[in-house]
Design a protein around this motif. Sequence first.
Motif, mmCIF file in Angstrom:
data_model
loop_
_atom_site.group_PDB
_atom_site.id
_atom_site.type_symbol
_atom_site.label_atom_id
_atom_site.label_comp_id
_atom_site.label_asym_id
_atom_site.label_seq_id
_atom_site.Cartn_x
_atom_site.Cartn_y
_atom_site.Cartn_z
ATOM 1 N N TYR A 154 0.855 -1.179 0.000
ATOM 2 C CA TYR A 154 0.000 0.000 0.000
ATOM 3 C C TYR A 154 0.890 1.227 0.000
ATOM 4 N N ASP A 211 -7.827 2.898 -0.232
ATOM 5 C CA ASP A 211 -8.397 1.998 0.765
ATOM 6 C C ASP A 211 -8.735 2.794 2.023
ATOM 7 N N PRO A 212 -9.960 2.681 2.534
ATOM 8 C CA PRO A 212 -10.343 3.486 3.696
ATOM 9 C C PRO A 212 -9.603 3.101 4.981
ATOM 10 N N LEU A 213 -9.157 1.860 5.094
ATOM 11 C CA LEU A 213 -8.442 1.447 6.300
ATOM 12 C C LEU A 213 -6.990 1.915 6.321
ATOM 13 N N THR A 214 -6.325 1.848 5.178
ATOM 14 C CA THR A 214 -4.905 2.212 5.137
ATOM 15 C C THR A 214 -4.686 3.660 4.723
ATOM 16 N N GLY A 215 -5.646 4.239 4.003
ATOM 17 C CA GLY A 215 -5.463 5.585 3.492
ATOM 18 C C GLY A 215 -4.525 5.634 2.297
ATOM 19 N N TYR A 247 -3.556 0.229 -3.185
ATOM 20 C CA TYR A 247 -2.879 -1.061 -3.317
ATOM 21 C C TYR A 247 -2.064 -1.025 -4.605
#
Length: 128
Positions: free
Chosen positions: A56, A91-95, A98
Amino acid sequence: MNRQAGRVAAFTDVAARYRIPKPPQHPSASPAGGLVFNKSSGGTVRTAANDNSPLYLSETAIANRVLGAKSKTQWSALAAIWEKDGLPRIDPLTGCRYWPAVREFLDRRHGLNRRALPTTSDGLENWN
């Protein structure tokens, strides 16, 4: 001193004597997001796909990989357009995005889809 430590010490002495340059640092430590700049030759060293780089990447790192240095604003504009065509979203979790999926999108966009196989035969082979 064990044998391995002795070999490392001997190599260090030889490297210092013959001025062998140090290998480039690991790409994950590079601010350019996977490109390691070799300042002595002025070029860049591209790393392999299995180099243990982060999967990411931030928008800045992706902009550097795709468009080169100082291209964050240009990447932001392109990403907004390309997201409508299938560029993976942040990605909303990692900001982050990918990276392998971004790379696959760009390869597909430019006709470099390596997974595509012909769906029909092209006829009989003529070996004459």
